[in-house]
Design an enzyme around this catalytic site. Structure first.
Site, PDB file in Angstrom:
ATOM      1  N   CYS A   1       0.824  -1.208   0.000  1.00 19.50           N
ATOM      2  CA  CYS A   1       0.000   0.000   0.000  1.00 19.50           C
ATOM      3  C   CYS A   1       0.861   1.262   0.000  1.00 19.50           C
ATOM      4  O   CYS A   1       1.484   1.569  -1.004  1.00 19.50           O
ATOM      5  CB  CYS A   1      -0.979  -0.066   1.174  1.00 19.50           C
ATOM      6  SG  CYS A   1      -2.457   0.894   0.884  1.00 19.50           S
TER       7      CYS A   1
ATOM      8  N   ILE B   1      -7.331  -0.686   1.993  1.00 14.61           N
ATOM      9  CA  ILE B   1      -7.573   0.457   2.883  1.00 14.61           C
ATOM     10  C   ILE B   1      -7.048   1.713   2.181  1.00 14.61           C
ATOM     11  O   ILE B   1      -5.841   1.898   2.084  1.00 14.61           O
ATOM     12  CB  ILE B   1      -6.864   0.279   4.251  1.00 14.61           C
ATOM     13  CG1 ILE B   1      -7.285  -1.030   4.918  1.00 14.61           C
ATOM     14  CG2 ILE B   1      -7.171   1.476   5.155  1.00 14.61           C
ATOM     15  CD1 ILE B   1      -6.458  -1.401   6.151  1.00 14.61           C
ATOM     16  N   ARG B   2      -7.926   2.501   1.635  1.00 11.95           N
ATOM     17  CA  ARG B   2      -7.544   3.711   0.879  1.00 11.95           C
ATOM     18  C   ARG B   2      -6.362   3.403  -0.061  1.00 11.95           C
ATOM     19  O   ARG B   2      -5.315   4.047  -0.021  1.00 11.95           O
ATOM     20  CB  ARG B   2      -7.238   4.882   1.826  1.00 11.95           C
ATOM     21  CG  ARG B   2      -8.474   5.359   2.578  1.00 11.95           C
ATOM     22  CD  ARG B   2      -8.178   6.491   3.531  1.00 11.95           C
ATOM     23  NE  ARG B   2      -7.213   6.108   4.530  1.00 11.95           N
ATOM     24  CZ  ARG B   2      -5.975   6.575   4.598  1.00 11.95           C
ATOM     25  NH1 ARG B   2      -5.543   7.466   3.738  1.00 11.95           N
ATOM     26  NH2 ARG B   2      -5.154   6.157   5.542  1.00 11.95           N
TER      27      ARG B   2
ATOM     28  N   HIS C   1      -3.266  -5.183   1.752  1.00 15.85           N
ATOM     29  CA  HIS C   1      -2.565  -5.448   3.021  1.00 15.85           C
ATOM     30  C   HIS C   1      -2.516  -6.943   3.332  1.00 15.85           C
ATOM     31  O   HIS C   1      -3.320  -7.423   4.146  1.00 15.85           O
ATOM     32  CB  HIS C   1      -3.274  -4.711   4.162  1.00 15.85           C
ATOM     33  CG  HIS C   1      -3.064  -3.248   4.155  1.00 15.85           C
ATOM     34  ND1 HIS C   1      -2.079  -2.628   4.881  1.00 15.85           N
ATOM     35  CD2 HIS C   1      -3.706  -2.273   3.479  1.00 15.85           C
ATOM     36  CE1 HIS C   1      -2.118  -1.325   4.667  1.00 15.85           C
ATOM     37  NE2 HIS C   1      -3.100  -1.078   3.813  1.00 15.85           N
TER      38      HIS C   1
ATOM     39  N   GLU D   1      -0.582  -8.528   5.193  1.00 18.23           N
ATOM     40  CA  GLU D   1      -0.251  -8.765   6.606  1.00 18.23           C
ATOM     41  C   GLU D   1      -1.508  -8.825   7.474  1.00 18.23           C
ATOM     42  O   GLU D   1      -1.444  -9.270   8.619  1.00 18.23           O
ATOM     43  CB  GLU D   1       0.724  -7.684   7.112  1.00 18.23           C
ATOM     44  CG  GLU D   1       0.155  -6.305   7.366  1.00 18.23           C
ATOM     45  CD  GLU D   1      -0.128  -5.485   6.104  1.00 18.23           C
ATOM     46  OE1 GLU D   1       0.049  -6.016   4.989  1.00 18.23           O
ATOM     47  OE2 GLU D   1      -0.548  -4.320   6.240  1.00 18.23           O
TER      48      GLU D   1
HETATM   49  N1  GLN Z   1      -3.713   6.329   1.228  1.00 23.95           N
HETATM   50  C1  GLN Z   1      -2.402   6.080   1.735  1.00 23.95           C
HETATM   51  C2  GLN Z   1      -1.359   6.922   0.983  1.00 23.95           C
HETATM   52  O1  GLN Z   1      -1.675   7.502   0.004  1.00 23.95           O
HETATM   53  C3  GLN Z   1      -2.055   4.612   1.636  1.00 23.95           C
HETATM   54  C4  GLN Z   1      -3.025   3.804   2.457  1.00 23.95           C
HETATM   55  C5  GLN Z   1      -2.457   2.575   3.086  1.00 23.95           C
HETATM   56  O2  GLN Z   1      -1.237   2.372   3.140  1.00 23.95           O
HETATM   57  N2  GLN Z   1      -3.334   1.778   3.644  1.00 23.95           N
HETATM   58  O3  GLN Z   1      -0.230   6.969   1.366  1.00 23.95           O
END
Ligand code: GLN
Length: 199
Positions: free
Chosen positions: A83, A142-143, A178, A180
């Site tokens: 991520c 997650i985002r 993710h 993990e």
């Molecule tokens: N949105 C975060 C970023 O732009 C990354 C999100 C994450 O690592 N879960 O850095």
């Protein structure tokens, strides 16, 4: 080799580094938290975790950590980036544009899924089951960043729809999700096998 020999470094400036350390411990791999360049002495692999890439990049500047990480990655150190970690490595970061280490030949848009998979667990399409060692894979998003382009040396191991979500470029393994946070994830298993082989 320093006192961290046979351990894997986990960048611990910010983000979910503890979940990575636990996931590695479950595979018999010990982790050392990395906050300074010296913490990387002798590590046999490196995890760049999820979190907030802008904050991580800022915290890597000035301490020499950014340069040391780049040097080790260029030297072929096995890396698992998840991520925000993938965002740190990418060649080009957009939405908004941000500096990056430029070590992974990919163009990524940050936070680009909007509400579609803002925070969701989905089934992914495994494109390279032989390489991954599994034909099923879940992704905790997650985002998440969205990979928009990859270079010719990048292999796509898994996709979500048309988007690459797990890629490999030489010794770099990078996921937009993710692993993990998924118990028994084959992605962590693969990384653990990779670092286990390197002496
Ligand atoms: N949105 C975060 C970023 O732009 C990354 C999100 C994450 O690592 N879960 O850095």
């Amino acid at each position: 080799m320093g006192s961290n020999g046979r351990r894997v470094g986990v960048l611990a400036l910010q983000g979910d580094f503890e979940a990575h350390a636990r996931a590695l411990a479950a595979r018999g791999v010990s982790a050392v938290e990395v906050r300074d360049p010296d913490d990387l002495d002798g590590v046999r692999g490196l995890v760049l975790p999820g979190g907030e890439s802008t904050t991580m990049l800022t915290l890597m500047e000035g301490s020499g950590l950014r340069e040391r990480v780049s040097e080790l990655v260029r030297g072929g150190l096995p890396v698992l980036a998840t991520c925000a970690g993938l965002i740190l490595l990418a060649r080009e970061v957009r939405h908004p544009a941000q500096a990056s280490l430029g070590l992974l030949d990919a163009v990524v848009d940050r936070n680009a899924y909007g509400r579609q998979i803002d925070s969701a667990v989905v089934a992914l399409e495994v494109c390279e089951p032989g390489e991954l060692g599994a034909d099923r894979l879940e992704g905790v998003f997650i985002r998440a960043p969205r990979v928009r382009e990859v270079g010719g040396d990048v292999r796509v191991l898994a996709r979500y729809g048309d988007d690459p979500v797990l890629v490999r470029q030489g010794s770099l393994l990078a996921a937009t999700f993710h692993p993990e946070l998924s118990p028994g994830s084959p992605v962590i298993d693969l990384f653990a096998r990779t670092v286990g082989r390197r002496e």
